[in-house]
Write a protein that holds these residues in place. Structure first.
Motif, PDB file in Angstrom:
ATOM      1  N   TYR A   1      31.122 -41.851   6.956  1.00  0.00           N
ATOM      2  CA  TYR A   1      29.873 -42.675   7.118  1.00  0.00           C
ATOM      3  C   TYR A   1      28.552 -41.783   6.482  1.00  0.00           C
ATOM      4  O   TYR A   1      28.192 -42.077   5.675  1.00  0.00           O
ATOM      5  CB  TYR A   1      29.062 -41.449   8.711  1.00  0.00           C
ATOM      6  N   GLN A   2      28.796 -40.625   5.332  1.00  0.00           N
ATOM      7  CA  GLN A   2      28.408 -40.309   4.672  1.00  0.00           C
ATOM      8  C   GLN A   2      28.511 -40.915   2.703  1.00  0.00           C
ATOM      9  O   GLN A   2      27.651 -41.790   2.531  1.00  0.00           O
ATOM     10  CB  GLN A   2      28.837 -38.775   4.689  1.00  0.00           C
ATOM     11  N   ILE A   3      29.962 -41.385   3.098  1.00  0.00           N
ATOM     12  CA  ILE A   3      30.664 -42.425   1.732  1.00  0.00           C
ATOM     13  C   ILE A   3      29.718 -43.243   1.634  1.00  0.00           C
ATOM     14  O   ILE A   3      28.990 -43.879   1.391  1.00  0.00           O
ATOM     15  CB  ILE A   3      31.604 -42.304   1.626  1.00  0.00           C
ATOM     16  N   LEU A   4      29.490 -43.956   2.985  1.00  0.00           N
ATOM     17  CA  LEU A   4      28.926 -45.323   3.143  1.00  0.00           C
ATOM     18  C   LEU A   4      27.292 -45.277   2.952  1.00  0.00           C
ATOM     19  O   LEU A   4      26.762 -46.123   2.477  1.00  0.00           O
ATOM     20  CB  LEU A   4      29.128 -45.905   4.700  1.00  0.00           C
ATOM     21  N   SER A   5      26.900 -44.343   3.292  1.00  0.00           N
ATOM     22  CA  SER A   5      25.381 -44.224   3.295  1.00  0.00           C
ATOM     23  C   SER A   5      25.436 -43.925   1.495  1.00  0.00           C
ATOM     24  O   SER A   5      23.957 -44.763   1.469  1.00  0.00           O
ATOM     25  CB  SER A   5      24.944 -43.016   4.488  1.00  0.00           C
ATOM     26  N   ILE A   6      26.223 -43.123   1.191  1.00  0.00           N
ATOM     27  CA  ILE A   6      25.628 -42.666  -0.668  1.00  0.00           C
ATOM     28  C   ILE A   6      26.235 -44.504  -1.607  1.00  0.00           C
ATOM     29  O   ILE A   6      24.864 -43.976  -2.224  1.00  0.00           O
ATOM     30  CB  ILE A   6      26.742 -41.575  -1.131  1.00  0.00           C
ATOM     31  N   VAL A   7      27.295 -44.587  -0.637  1.00  0.00           N
ATOM     32  CA  VAL A   7      27.151 -45.846  -1.700  1.00  0.00           C
ATOM     33  C   VAL A   7      25.449 -47.181  -1.014  1.00  0.00           C
ATOM     34  O   VAL A   7      25.379 -47.830  -2.094  1.00  0.00           O
ATOM     35  CB  VAL A   7      28.227 -46.841  -0.730  1.00  0.00           C
ATOM     36  N   PHE A   8      25.345 -47.183  -0.332  1.00  0.00           N
ATOM     37  CA  PHE A   8      24.462 -48.446  -0.012  1.00  0.00           C
ATOM     38  C   PHE A   8      22.970 -48.009  -0.409  1.00  0.00           C
ATOM     39  O   PHE A   8      22.624 -48.856  -0.572  1.00  0.00           O
ATOM     40  CB  PHE A   8      24.409 -48.053   2.295  1.00  0.00           C
ATOM     41  N   MET A   9      23.439 -46.801  -0.244  1.00  0.00           N
ATOM     42  CA  MET A   9      21.837 -46.049  -0.943  1.00  0.00           C
ATOM     43  C   MET A   9      21.307 -46.324  -2.563  1.00  0.00           C
ATOM     44  O   MET A   9      20.558 -46.550  -3.205  1.00  0.00           O
ATOM     45  CB  MET A   9      22.081 -44.277  -1.191  1.00  0.00           C
ATOM     46  N   GLY A  10      22.715 -46.706  -3.018  1.00  0.00           N
ATOM     47  CA  GLY A  10      22.752 -46.831  -4.593  1.00  0.00           C
ATOM     48  C   GLY A  10      22.381 -48.601  -4.345  1.00  0.00           C
ATOM     49  O   GLY A  10      21.960 -49.012  -5.846  1.00  0.00           O
ATOM     50  N   PHE A  11      22.421 -49.136  -3.925  1.00  0.00           N
ATOM     51  CA  PHE A  11      22.098 -50.544  -3.850  1.00  0.00           C
ATOM     52  C   PHE A  11      20.684 -51.063  -3.180  1.00  0.00           C
ATOM     53  O   PHE A  11      20.098 -52.239  -3.253  1.00  0.00           O
ATOM     54  CB  PHE A  11      22.884 -51.518  -2.609  1.00  0.00           C
ATOM     55  N   ILE A  12      19.254 -49.910  -2.852  1.00  0.00           N
ATOM     56  CA  ILE A  12      18.173 -50.299  -1.912  1.00  0.00           C
ATOM     57  C   ILE A  12      17.406 -50.820  -3.619  1.00  0.00           C
ATOM     58  O   ILE A  12      16.494 -52.053  -3.539  1.00  0.00           O
ATOM     59  CB  ILE A  12      17.836 -48.646  -1.490  1.00  0.00           C
ATOM     60  N   PRO A  13      17.672 -50.501  -4.159  1.00  0.00           N
ATOM     61  CA  PRO A  13      16.723 -50.676  -5.489  1.00  0.00           C
ATOM     62  C   PRO A  13      17.039 -52.665  -5.774  1.00  0.00           C
ATOM     63  O   PRO A  13      15.815 -53.204  -5.846  1.00  0.00           O
ATOM     64  CB  PRO A  13      16.815 -50.439  -6.886  1.00  0.00           C
ATOM     65  N   MET A  14      17.659 -52.780  -5.382  1.00  0.00           N
ATOM     66  CA  MET A  14      18.013 -54.387  -5.237  1.00  0.00           C
ATOM     67  C   MET A  14      17.311 -55.020  -4.090  1.00  0.00           C
ATOM     68  O   MET A  14      17.400 -56.453  -4.634  1.00  0.00           O
ATOM     69  CB  MET A  14      19.692 -55.069  -5.656  1.00  0.00           C
ATOM     70  N   GLY A  15      17.055 -54.707  -3.073  1.00  0.00           N
ATOM     71  CA  GLY A  15      16.518 -55.418  -2.047  1.00  0.00           C
ATOM     72  C   GLY A  15      15.093 -55.233  -2.498  1.00  0.00           C
ATOM     73  O   GLY A  15      13.652 -55.414  -1.700  1.00  0.00           O
ATOM     74  N   TYR A  16      14.297 -54.102  -3.367  1.00  0.00           N
ATOM     75  CA  TYR A  16      12.954 -54.314  -3.481  1.00  0.00           C
ATOM     76  C   TYR A  16      12.724 -55.257  -4.712  1.00  0.00           C
ATOM     77  O   TYR A  16      13.694 -54.963  -5.774  1.00  0.00           O
ATOM     78  CB  TYR A  16      12.476 -53.381  -3.527  1.00  0.00           C
ATOM     79  N   ASP A  17      11.288 -55.266  -5.259  1.00  0.00           N
ATOM     80  CA  ASP A  17      10.974 -55.972  -6.324  1.00  0.00           C
ATOM     81  C   ASP A  17      10.608 -55.012  -7.249  1.00  0.00           C
ATOM     82  O   ASP A  17       9.423 -54.142  -8.072  1.00  0.00           O
ATOM     83  CB  ASP A  17       9.604 -56.600  -6.283  1.00  0.00           C
ATOM     84  N   PHE A  18      11.769 -53.813  -7.281  1.00  0.00           N
ATOM     85  CA  PHE A  18      11.002 -52.507  -8.095  1.00  0.00           C
ATOM     86  C   PHE A  18      10.823 -52.381  -9.713  1.00  0.00           C
ATOM     87  O   PHE A  18      11.626 -53.539 -10.675  1.00  0.00           O
ATOM     88  CB  PHE A  18      12.023 -51.569  -8.568  1.00  0.00           C
ATOM     89  N   SER A  19      10.188 -52.074 -10.818  1.00  0.00           N
ATOM     90  CA  SER A  19       9.216 -52.789 -12.302  1.00  0.00           C
ATOM     91  C   SER A  19      10.826 -51.387 -12.931  1.00  0.00           C
ATOM     92  O   SER A  19      12.044 -51.073 -12.165  1.00  0.00           O
ATOM     93  CB  SER A  19       8.342 -51.544 -12.601  1.00  0.00           C
ATOM     94  N   ALA A  20      11.270 -51.421 -13.761  1.00  0.00           N
ATOM     95  CA  ALA A  20      12.150 -51.504 -14.719  1.00  0.00           C
ATOM     96  C   ALA A  20      12.153 -49.697 -14.233  1.00  0.00           C
ATOM     97  O   ALA A  20      13.035 -49.232 -14.379  1.00  0.00           O
ATOM     98  CB  ALA A  20      12.164 -51.986 -15.969  1.00  0.00           C
ATOM     99  N   LYS A  21      10.672 -49.072 -14.615  1.00  0.00           N
ATOM    100  CA  LYS A  21      10.694 -47.886 -15.253  1.00  0.00           C
ATOM    101  C   LYS A  21      10.870 -47.404 -13.485  1.00  0.00           C
ATOM    102  O   LYS A  21      11.487 -46.062 -12.984  1.00  0.00           O
ATOM    103  CB  LYS A  21       8.990 -47.341 -15.253  1.00  0.00           C
TER     104      LYS A  21
END
Length: 204
Positions: A47-67
Motif C-alpha cells: 500500500y505504501q509503495i503504491l501510495s508513493i508512486v501515485f503521489m508522483g503523478f498528482i501534478p499531472m491531474g492539475y494545471d500547475f505552473s512550471a514553478k
C-alpha cells in the motif's frame, strides 16, 4: 522435542535453553500473532509503495505552473528519500521475522523486543511524514485559493496566522492519535499476545 533431546541438552550443560514440551507448545503458540504481524507488514509495503508512486503523478491531474511543478517534485523527492530510509528498515525487520523460529524462550524474548522496537520505528516514520502532509495541504489550499481573484491581494492578518497555527496543531495531534491507533490495531495487540505468552512462562 522428546526425552532424549532434553537429556542431551542437560548433559551438554545448556540447561538455560531447555524447553519442556508443555512450554514449547506455549512458545510456539506465539506463531499465530507473529504471522498476523508479518501479514500486516507485507500489506503495508504494498500500500505504501503504491501510495508513493501515485503521489508522483498528482501534478499531472492539475494545471500547475512550471514553478509549482518544480516545487512539488522538490518536496516529493525529499519525501521519497525519507520513505525509502524507513521502508528499508521495516523491510529488514520483516525479513528477520521470516527467519524467526520460536523454539526457545530466548527466541521469544528477542522477537518480542524486536517487534516493540520496530513499532516505535513505525511511529517515528509517521511523524517524519507529518511535515510533508502539512506542506502538501498548504500547497493544495494555496493552489485552490489562488484561483479566487484578489484573494492574496491583502496582507496576512493575525486571524489568518491563528488559523494556520491551529491547522498545524490539529494535524500534528491528529497524526499522533492516528499513529497510536494504527500501530495498536495492526501490530500492538498481536505483540501483546506474545507478551502474554512470555508472562505465562515467567509464572512457571
Amino acid at each position: 522435542m522428546d526425552f532424549n533431546d532434553i537429556q542431551n541438552a542437560w548433559n551438554n550443560e545448556k540447561g538455560e535453553n531447555v524447553v519442556l514440551p508443555n512450554n514449547l507448545e506455549k512458545i510456539q503458540s506465539a506463531n499465530t500473532p507473529l504471522d498476523k504481524i508479518k501479514k500486516n507488514l507485507k500489506n503495508e509495503f504494498i500500500y505504501q509503495i503504491l501510495s508513493i508512486v501515485f503521489m508522483g503523478f498528482i501534478p499531472m491531474g492539475y494545471d500547475f505552473s512550471a514553478k509549482g511543478v518544480a516545487l512539488y517534485y522538490l518536496l516529493y523527492s525529499i519525501f521519497v528519500a525519507v520513505c525509502i530510509y524507513y521502508l528499508v528498515k521495516l523491510y529488514l525487520f520483516y525479513k528477520r521475522l521470516n527467519t524467526v523460529t520460536l523454539k526457545t524462550k530466548d527466541n521469544l524474548y528477542e522477537t518480542y523486543f524486536d517487534i516493540r522496537l520496530n513499532m516505535e520505528l513505525y511511529k517515528t516514520f509517521g511523524f517524519a511524514l507529518t511535515p510533508f502532509l502539512i506542506l502538501y495541504l498548504f500547497g493544495f489550499f494555496y493552489y485552490k485559493f489562488s484561483e479566487i481573484p484578489g484573494f492574496f491581494a491583502t496582507e496576512i492578518t493575525n486571524f489568518q496566522l491563528i488559523i494556520v497555527f491551529s491547522i498545524v496543531v490539529f494535524v500534528m495531534l491528529f497524526m499522533g492519535v492516528s499513529l497510536e491507533w494504527w500501530v495498536h490495531r495492526f501490530y500492538g495487540k498481536f505483540a501483546r499476545e506474545i507478551k502474554d505468552v512470555i508472562d505465562e512462562l515467567k509464572e512457571e
